[in-house]
Design a protein around this motif. Structure first.
Motif, PDB file in Angstrom:
ATOM      1  N   ASP A 132      35.453  40.300  60.660  1.00 34.14           N
ATOM      2  CA  ASP A 132      36.625  39.621  60.104  1.00 34.14           C
ATOM      3  C   ASP A 132      36.474  39.383  58.605  1.00 34.14           C
ATOM      4  OD1 ASP A 132      38.002  39.579  62.464  1.00 34.14           O
ATOM      5  OD2 ASP A 132      37.457  37.519  62.994  1.00 34.14           O
ATOM      6  N   GLU A 133      35.253  39.095  58.156  1.00 35.60           N
ATOM      7  CA  GLU A 133      35.013  38.920  56.725  1.00 35.60           C
ATOM      8  C   GLU A 133      35.224  40.232  55.990  1.00 35.60           C
ATOM      9  OE1 GLU A 133      33.830  37.538  52.919  1.00 35.60           O
ATOM     10  OE2 GLU A 133      34.754  36.628  54.679  1.00 35.60           O
ATOM     11  N   ALA A 134      34.803  41.333  56.609  1.00 34.10           N
ATOM     12  CA  ALA A 134      35.032  42.643  56.002  1.00 34.10           C
ATOM     13  C   ALA A 134      36.522  42.916  55.869  1.00 34.10           C
ATOM     14  CB  ALA A 134      34.365  43.731  56.847  1.00 34.10           C
ATOM     15  N   PHE A 135      37.284  42.581  56.903  1.00 29.98           N
ATOM     16  CA  PHE A 135      38.728  42.786  56.852  1.00 29.98           C
ATOM     17  C   PHE A 135      39.370  41.913  55.784  1.00 29.98           C
ATOM     18  CE2 PHE A 135      38.787  44.043  61.630  1.00 29.98           C
ATOM     19  CZ  PHE A 135      38.300  45.295  61.289  1.00 29.98           C
ATOM     20  N   ARG A 136      38.855  40.689  55.621  1.00 30.37           N
ATOM     21  CA  ARG A 136      39.405  39.808  54.582  1.00 30.37           C
ATOM     22  C   ARG A 136      39.195  40.404  53.195  1.00 30.37           C
ATOM     23  NH1 ARG A 136      37.986  36.456  50.837  1.00 30.37           N
ATOM     24  NH2 ARG A 136      35.768  36.791  51.210  1.00 30.37           N
ATOM     25  N   LEU A 137      38.024  40.959  52.952  1.00 31.60           N
ATOM     26  CA  LEU A 137      37.738  41.591  51.664  1.00 31.60           C
ATOM     27  C   LEU A 137      38.668  42.773  51.428  1.00 31.60           C
ATOM     28  CD1 LEU A 137      33.846  41.484  51.884  1.00 31.60           C
ATOM     29  CD2 LEU A 137      35.256  40.180  50.281  1.00 31.60           C
ATOM     30  N   ILE A 138      38.912  43.547  52.463  1.00 28.39           N
ATOM     31  CA  ILE A 138      39.821  44.691  52.350  1.00 28.39           C
ATOM     32  C   ILE A 138      41.236  44.214  52.054  1.00 28.39           C
ATOM     33  CG2 ILE A 138      40.887  46.575  53.656  1.00 28.39           C
ATOM     34  CD1 ILE A 138      38.159  46.869  55.097  1.00 28.39           C
ATOM     35  N   ASP A 139      41.660  43.151  52.733  1.00 30.53           N
ATOM     36  CA  ASP A 139      43.002  42.603  52.494  1.00 30.53           C
ATOM     37  C   ASP A 139      43.156  42.144  51.046  1.00 30.53           C
ATOM     38  OD1 ASP A 139      43.657  43.050  55.113  1.00 30.53           O
ATOM     39  OD2 ASP A 139      43.349  40.978  55.771  1.00 30.53           O
ATOM     40  N   GLU A 140      42.098  41.537  50.497  1.00 31.82           N
ATOM     41  CA  GLU A 140      42.162  41.087  49.107  1.00 31.82           C
ATOM     42  C   GLU A 140      42.348  42.261  48.157  1.00 31.82           C
ATOM     43  OE1 GLU A 140      38.773  38.727  48.140  1.00 31.82           O
ATOM     44  OE2 GLU A 140      39.610  36.903  49.031  1.00 31.82           O
ATOM     45  N   SER A 141      41.679  43.365  48.431  1.00 27.04           N
ATOM     46  CA  SER A 141      41.825  44.552  47.588  1.00 27.04           C
ATOM     47  C   SER A 141      43.242  45.104  47.665  1.00 27.04           C
ATOM     48  CB  SER A 141      40.828  45.638  48.001  1.00 27.04           C
ATOM     49  OG  SER A 141      39.568  45.422  47.422  1.00 27.04           O
ATOM     50  N   HIS A 142      43.800  45.123  48.866  1.00 28.21           N
ATOM     51  CA  HIS A 142      45.180  45.600  49.022  1.00 28.21           C
ATOM     52  C   HIS A 142      46.146  44.688  48.272  1.00 28.21           C
ATOM     53  CE1 HIS A 142      45.003  49.019  51.804  1.00 28.21           C
ATOM     54  NE2 HIS A 142      43.957  48.434  52.353  1.00 28.21           N
ATOM     55  N   ALA A 143      45.909  43.385  48.351  1.00 29.01           N
ATOM     56  CA  ALA A 143      46.775  42.443  47.637  1.00 29.01           C
ATOM     57  C   ALA A 143      46.680  42.650  46.128  1.00 29.01           C
ATOM     58  CB  ALA A 143      46.393  41.005  48.006  1.00 29.01           C
ATOM     59  N   GLN A 144      45.473  42.914  45.629  1.00 28.52           N
ATOM     60  CA  GLN A 144      45.289  43.165  44.203  1.00 28.52           C
ATOM     61  C   GLN A 144      45.997  44.443  43.779  1.00 28.52           C
ATOM     62  OE1 GLN A 144      43.653  41.202  41.706  1.00 28.52           O
ATOM     63  NE2 GLN A 144      44.928  42.649  40.580  1.00 28.52           N
ATOM     64  N   LEU A 145      45.909  45.476  44.610  1.00 29.67           N
ATOM     65  CA  LEU A 145      46.590  46.727  44.296  1.00 29.67           C
ATOM     66  C   LEU A 145      48.093  46.515  44.253  1.00 29.67           C
ATOM     67  CD1 LEU A 145      46.532  49.774  43.794  1.00 29.67           C
ATOM     68  CD2 LEU A 145      46.509  50.113  46.282  1.00 29.67           C
ATOM     69  N   LEU A 146      48.624  45.746  45.196  1.00 31.92           N
ATOM     70  CA  LEU A 146      50.059  45.458  45.212  1.00 31.92           C
ATOM     71  C   LEU A 146      50.460  44.694  43.953  1.00 31.92           C
ATOM     72  CD1 LEU A 146      52.799  45.507  46.624  1.00 31.92           C
ATOM     73  CD2 LEU A 146      52.100  43.453  47.884  1.00 31.92           C
ATOM     74  N   ASP A 147      49.642  43.732  43.548  1.00 28.79           N
ATOM     75  CA  ASP A 147      49.931  42.966  42.334  1.00 28.79           C
ATOM     76  C   ASP A 147      49.907  43.875  41.109  1.00 28.79           C
ATOM     77  OD1 ASP A 147      50.352  40.320  41.040  1.00 28.79           O
ATOM     78  OD2 ASP A 147      48.421  40.756  40.128  1.00 28.79           O
ATOM     79  N   ASP A 148      48.949  44.797  41.069  1.00 26.53           N
ATOM     80  CA  ASP A 148      48.881  45.741  39.956  1.00 26.53           C
ATOM     81  C   ASP A 148      50.124  46.634  39.922  1.00 26.53           C
ATOM     82  OD1 ASP A 148      46.444  44.716  39.273  1.00 26.53           O
ATOM     83  OD2 ASP A 148      45.271  46.342  40.144  1.00 26.53           O
ATOM     84  N   ARG A 149      50.583  47.048  41.088  1.00 24.82           N
ATOM     85  CA  ARG A 149      51.803  47.870  41.143  1.00 24.82           C
ATOM     86  C   ARG A 149      53.013  47.092  40.640  1.00 24.82           C
ATOM     87  NH1 ARG A 149      51.337  52.652  43.517  1.00 24.82           N
ATOM     88  NH2 ARG A 149      49.683  53.048  45.040  1.00 24.82           N
TER      89      ARG A 149
END
Length: 249
Positions: free
Chosen positions: A85-102
């Motif tokens: 679950d911690e690994a998934f949380r880290l992945i979710d944070e990266s996706h959120a950052q990519l969305l913010d960058d877009r």
């Protein structure tokens, strides 16, 4: 990776390293960092790896271009420690950052499209002289009128580094040249899009470093390409990580 199996299912560090152009020391470092599960040992103390370690290595190397080395390392550590679950949380944070960058890129592109040709505003009424000072220069009152904002807002933008008007040597009034007008227009568009001053400042700096809006188009194209490449890398990383999770059982 082509497998050079030794002693049945056992792999040597060199077997893992060769398929990815790595050194055997890098493989040992990855194990010590928790990126790979702990290796088995022969009676003589030599490390031995299995297909599970090969899967972990493939997953990590696929995650790096998607999430960066540090986050990819944290993801693999979490998985190997059973904290999925911690690994998934880290992945979710990266996706959120990519969305913010877009969204930031889209805001900049939208602001640039909405900009009119950069010309100094027509002189208007105000407490300061309405006449322009020098080629392409204008005072704070006419510029504020043109943008539909208060002069105090322009002064606030100046303190935040969004515009950098010079001072008229005779009167001490602020004088906005063509580049300042461009920056003020861009800042105005981004503020209307909901962006904070501290978010706008680095974008304005990029416009200045590029030498204007036209050269910035190439930078925006490169930015867009890097975001797309990262998004695709996330797909590849997710596929390899899923394969590794399945193999772990």
């Amino acid at each position: 990776m082509g497998r050079n199996l030794q002693n049945g299912e056992r792999l040597r560090p060199v077997d893992l390293a060769r398929g990815h152009g790595l050194s055997t020391q890098a493989i040992r470092n990855y194990e010590e960092a928790g990126i790979l599960p702990a290796a088995g040992r022969t009676p003589h103390g030599y490390r031995t790896y299995t297909s599970l370690h090969a899967g972990a290595l493939r997953a990590f190397l696929a995650l790096v271009p998607a999430h960066g080395h540090q986050t990819a390392t944290s993801i693999m550590r979490a998985v190997n420690q059973g904290a999925v679950d911690e690994a998934f949380r880290l992945i979710d944070e990266s996706h959120a950052q990519l969305l913010d960058d877009r969204r930031t890129l889209q805001a900049v592109e939208s602001a640039l499209r909405d900009l009119e040709p950069t010309t100094a505003p027509e002189p208007g009424a105000g407490s300061e002289p309405a006449a322009v000072s020098g080629p392409g220069g204008t005072f704070i009152g006419p510029l504020a009128d043109k943008l539909g904002i208060r002069p105090a807002t322009l002064r606030k933008w100046e303190r935040a580094g969004l515009v950098s008007p010079r001072r008229d040597p005779l009167t001490g009034y602020r004088v906005y040249d063509e580049a300042d007008v461009r920056d003020a227009r861009l800042a105005h568009q981004l503020r209307r899009g909901g962006y904070l001053l501290e978010q706008i400042a680095p974008l304005i700096a990029q416009v200045r470093a590029a030498g204007g809006l036209e050269p910035l188009e190439a930078a925006l194209c490169d930015w867009r390409g890097r975001l797309s490449a990262r998004g695709r890398a996330m797909l590849t990383g997710a596929a390899e990580l899923e394969a590794y999770l399945r193999e772990r059982g």
